[in-house]
Design a protein around this motif. Structure first.
Motif, PDB file in Angstrom:
ATOM      1  N   UNK A  70     -34.464  -4.510 -43.221  1.00  0.00           N
ATOM      2  CA  UNK A  70     -33.917  -4.069 -44.252  1.00  0.00           C
ATOM      3  C   UNK A  70     -34.344  -4.516 -45.674  1.00  0.00           C
ATOM      4  N   UNK A  71     -35.428  -4.303 -45.962  1.00  0.00           N
ATOM      5  CA  UNK A  71     -36.194  -4.510 -47.052  1.00  0.00           C
ATOM      6  C   UNK A  71     -36.627  -3.192 -47.955  1.00  0.00           C
ATOM      7  N   UNK A 103     -30.245 -12.849 -44.728  1.00  0.00           N
ATOM      8  CA  UNK A 103     -31.528 -13.730 -45.287  1.00  0.00           C
ATOM      9  C   UNK A 103     -31.745 -14.594 -44.207  1.00  0.00           C
ATOM     10  N   UNK A 106     -33.902 -12.531 -41.318  1.00  0.00           N
ATOM     11  CA  UNK A 106     -35.299 -12.414 -41.955  1.00  0.00           C
ATOM     12  C   UNK A 106     -35.994 -13.604 -41.484  1.00  0.00           C
ATOM     13  N   UNK A 107     -37.331 -13.425 -41.334  1.00  0.00           N
ATOM     14  CA  UNK A 107     -38.496 -14.245 -40.958  1.00  0.00           C
ATOM     15  C   UNK A 107     -38.018 -15.224 -39.708  1.00  0.00           C
ATOM     16  N   UNK A 112     -42.016 -10.024 -40.831  1.00  0.00           N
ATOM     17  CA  UNK A 112     -42.756  -8.868 -41.373  1.00  0.00           C
ATOM     18  C   UNK A 112     -44.055  -9.009 -42.057  1.00  0.00           C
ATOM     19  N   UNK A 134     -40.437 -21.652 -47.191  1.00  0.00           N
ATOM     20  CA  UNK A 134     -39.865 -20.618 -46.340  1.00  0.00           C
ATOM     21  C   UNK A 134     -38.908 -21.571 -45.142  1.00  0.00           C
ATOM     22  N   UNK A 137     -35.763 -22.370 -46.647  1.00  0.00           N
ATOM     23  CA  UNK A 137     -34.580 -21.270 -46.819  1.00  0.00           C
ATOM     24  C   UNK A 137     -33.688 -21.008 -45.688  1.00  0.00           C
ATOM     25  N   UNK A 138     -34.107 -21.610 -44.645  1.00  0.00           N
ATOM     26  CA  UNK A 138     -33.620 -21.464 -43.368  1.00  0.00           C
ATOM     27  C   UNK A 138     -32.998 -22.913 -42.858  1.00  0.00           C
ATOM     28  N   UNK A 184     -48.078 -18.130 -41.474  1.00  0.00           N
ATOM     29  CA  UNK A 184     -46.769 -18.395 -41.944  1.00  0.00           C
ATOM     30  C   UNK A 184     -45.472 -17.432 -41.137  1.00  0.00           C
TER      31      UNK A 184
END
Ligand SMILES: Nc1ncnc2c1ncn2[C@@H]1O[C@H](COP(=O)(O)OP(=O)(O)O)[C@@H](O)[C@H]1O
Ligand code: SF4
Ligand SMILES: [Mg+2]
Lengths: 385, 360
Positions: A70-71, A103, A106-107, A112, A134, A137-138, A184
């Motif tokens: 969804x980017x 959010x 993602x990752x 991606x 990174x 953020x999670x 990463x």
């Protein structure tokens, strides 16, 4: 038309499916009109499976990849469809996710690696800081642990961690940056890795390294992979299955072996002809005669008909003659003939391919392909009515 | 820079003078400071002569004043004026220049012609802080507000917010500062009577003495408010538009998309990925902004009767008080050159890509 699952209802998915795309359509609002970049795409991605997405420039590969996380840019909208994601008890439709859930998805679930990732890193932050960002953020992050995991991953992508971990992005070469991004991308142990032309615009030796690195990582870490590429020889090396895309549709999806030796769609056959003949030489897949279709006002009927040697009135006359199949885990030719197989046979085919892909053999796939005489393709090069 | 840390060959003793100078010259910092000093010298020299090329001179003007104000006969006025002025304006220009230059090197900027016995340095010391205060405050407000609004405009691109702010920004940057000052006086002070214009003249109200207390800061701010408002209104638009464009360019960068793919929060991305990179190009504009505000200070301070160094300059120009004019110009020059120097040096700190080339 394939049946659309009713909103909210979870489809019948086998347990080894991690991503199930159903009837996905994406439009771009352009000045000239609506660009139908992705149309009615359906496929399943299995655990630890790798699908190569091939097709000529502009056929919608990047758009499909971006929509899975969804980017998409502001001008794009997901017109229809579902992206079902499952990991154990975790089940979600990515299309329906709110911004915070998205959010987190993602990752951590699906990472991606972008096309032309030369500028993928913030130029004013060190690699270690961006890795920390990174993880942070999670959830809670411990700087030392993140650093150690980062070092471990950098080793896995064959970089010297001491030189790289505290470097600024500009201190690294293009190929190194690409590998750092791959490292990463695995930081949060995602289940799915999408790579958009990760070797394009790199020199041959770097391409080679990255392909080797990816193959090893996939074997050791066991994630699933969607691999976008121009280069069928790369696809042959890294993929379990190949999906050929044309005009925003997956027109054929099958094992590497099937696509190479028994392509069902004349366009797939054309792509195989277009494999570069010089080992490793970069070449866009434009060698299929004719030019890509207009995605604003696509031709009626089969979108490939203006370029197809076997086109007949029936191809242009009825609506989308080539797209009437349900996605299956096995070989999926959307093209006229039913090539569906029993589920077991996919893994057989895959195993057969792996069997022939012993060390030292698949590293020179291009030569192998060149040796395959054209008669291999003859079976495919016929009309599909 | 790395070469300084690790001398490649031999010990320091064996290094010849030539090598030493060479190494010094290779240092970016050293070269940059040398350039700054040269610039200051050059501008100072230029101004020394330009000031004396202006029509009329301090003596004539003073004599004119005496005659017109007090009706003193010309002869008397002449002798009174000659006695008053400490420097010999009839000495050859090069002699005046050399003595001025040697004075400057010793930190002596001479005596004011019109306030006999008052050194220029003490005039500067008395008035400069007010200008530093008002201009500095205005710069901080203007840059901060401009950058934040610029980011907002970029994120709200082509919306009502963006369009409205863009119109405001382009309008305010194209109006000369003295017009804005006059409009402020006319409306804020006269029409709407929000402030008592007579009371805000000067830098402080009578009875308030400088010190670390709220009364002082409040009063200082009260007196500086209108000049600060003028500086901010006339410069904030520049920062807004620059930041808007820079942010738009940065938003299109791959690393912003990748940051979103990495699941970073919008706030983290806006500040550390977009904001930080987008403000880099603005750093170079900072020195220019200092120059333009400092240049505008003379007119604005005079307009608002604010007693800063700018108003001193205007007065000294009218009186052709050469030493004071030179002193103030020197201060302005140093300010602008320093702003440039700081800009150049801090750019290397803010952008790691510059650091490497800085050494060689
Ligand atoms: N921002 C956009 N606005 C309008 N059309 C776009 C935009 N991005 C891509 N497209 C169109 O969508 C189609 C698919 O693009 P893309 O997904 O980038 O293809 P690929 O990755 O296969 O080269 C192309 O025809 C392209 O022109
Ligand atoms: S044979 Fe007809 S349906 Fe098949 S690819 Fe060609 S034009 Fe399309
Ligand atoms: Mg692409």
């Amino acid at each position: 038309m394939s049946p659309t699952p009713t909103n909210g209802a979870w489809p019948q998915l086998s347990d080894d499916v991690c991503l199930a795309v159903r009837d996905l359509s994406v439009d771009y609002q352009a000045r000239r009109g609506t660009v139908k970049a992705v149309n009615d795409i359906s496929f399943d991605l299995h655990n630890a499976e790798s699908i190569a997405l091939v097709g000529e420039s502009g056929c919608g590969k990047t758009t499909l990849g971006l929509s899975l996380v969804r980017l998409l840019v502001k001008q794009a909208t997901i017109r229809a469809g579902h992206i079902y994601y499952q990991r154990g008890e975790k089940k979600m439709d990515v299309v329906e996710l709110g911004s915070e859930e998205l959010r987190q998805y993602r990752w951590a679930e699906c990472a991606m690696v972008f096309q032309g990732a030369q500028n993928a890193f913030n130029p004013v932050l060190r690699i270690s800081d961006q890795m920390y960002d990174t993880v942070r953020a999670h959830g809670p992050a411990n700087a030392r642990e993140v650093r150690e995991r980062g070092i471990e991953l950098l080793k896995l992508v064959q970089l010297d961690p001491q030189r790289v971990i505290d470097a600024f992005p500009h201190e690294l070469s293009g190929g190194m940056r690409q590998r750092v991004l791959i490292a990463m991308s695995l930081l949060l142990k995602p289940q799915i890795l999408i790579l958009d032309e990760p070797t394009t615009a790199l020199d041959v030796i770097t391409q080679r390294t990255i392909i080797d690195v990816l193959r090893r990582l996939k074997k050791e870490l066991g994630f699933s992979m969607i691999f976008i590429t121009h280069d069928l020889s790369v696809a042959a090396e890294l993929a379990d299955r190949i999906a050929t895309m044309y005009a925003g549709r997956i027109i054929e999806l099958g094992s590497v072996h099937d696509i190479f030796y028994h392509p069902g769609h004349p366009y797939s056959a054309g792509l195989i002809h277009a494999v570069p003949t010089v080992t490793g030489a970069y070449m866009e897949l434009t060698s299929v005669e004719g030019s890509p279709p207009d995605l604003i006002e696509p031709p009626p009927g089969c979108k490939f008909s203006p370029r197809c040697a076997y086109a007949a009135d029936i191809c242009r006359g009825r609506a989308d003659p080539a797209f009437g199949r349900q996605p299956t885990p096995g070989r999926l030719s959307l093209h006229g003939r039913d090539t569906r197989r029993p589920a077991g046979q996919r893994s057989l085919a895959a195993r057969a391919r792996r069997g022939s892909a012993q060390e030292g053999h698949m590293t020179t796939p291009i030569i192998e392909l060149e040796r395959q005489p054209d008669l291999q393709l003859e079976g495919a090069a016929r009309p599909c009515r | 820079m790395a070469s300084v840390a690790t001398p490649q060959t031999g010990s320091r003793d064996s290094m010849s003078l030539g090598q030493g100078l060479r190494r010094l010259w290779d240092s970016y910092l050293f070269r940059r400071i040398l350039k700054a000093i040269f610039t200051i010298w050059f501008v100072t020299t230029l101004l020394f002569f330009l000031v004396r090329l202006m029509p009329s001179n301090p003596l004539e003007i003073y004599v004119q004043e005496l005659i017109s104000q007090y009706g003193i006969p010309y002869q008397d006025a002449m002798s009174q004026a000659a006695a008053l002025f400490a420097i010999d304006l009839t000495a050859p220009l090069w002699k005046q220049y050399l003595s001025y230059l040697s004075g400057v090197m010793h930190g002596d900027l001479g005596m004011s012609l019109r306030s006999p016995g008052t050194p220029v340095t003490s005039i500067i010391a008395q008035f400069l802080p007010w200008t530093l205060f008002s201009v500095g405050t205005a710069l901080v407000i203007s840059v901060t507000v401009g950058i934040l609004l610029g980011i907002l405009m970029a994120y709200r691109r082509d919306t009502w917010t963006d369009n409205g702010l863009s119109v405001f920004a382009s309008a305010t940057t194209s109006i000369p500062n003295y017009i804005v000052g006059i409009l402020i006086i006319v409306f804020v002070a006269v029409r709407w009577n929000w402030v008592n214009f007579a009371a805000i003249r000067g830098s402080l109200s009578p009875g308030v003495t400088p010190g670390f207390n709220a009364t002082f800061f409040q009063d200082a701010l009260y007196h500086a408010a209108l000049p600060i408002a003028t500086y901010v209104i006339t410069t904030v638009g520049f920062w807004m538009l620059s930041m808007r464009n820079s942010t738009l360019a940065t938003l299109g960068e791959d690393y912003v998309t990748v940051a979103r793919a990495r699941g970073l929060s919008d706030r983290r991305i806006a500040l550390h990925y977009v904001g930080r990179n987008a403000s880099l190009p603005l750093v170079t504009a900072f020195a220019l902004a200092v120059a333009s505000i400092v240049g505008g200070a003379a007119v604005i301070e005079e307009l608002f009767r604010y007693q800063g160094i700018g108003s001193v300059l205007v007065q000294s120009v009218f009186q052709r008080d050469y030493p004071v004019m030179q002193g103030v110009f020197l201060v302005f020059t140093v300010a602008v050159v320093m702003a440039n120097l700081i800009t150049d040096l801090s750019y290397g700190l803010l952008d790691p890509r510059i650091r490497i080339s800085g050494g060689e």
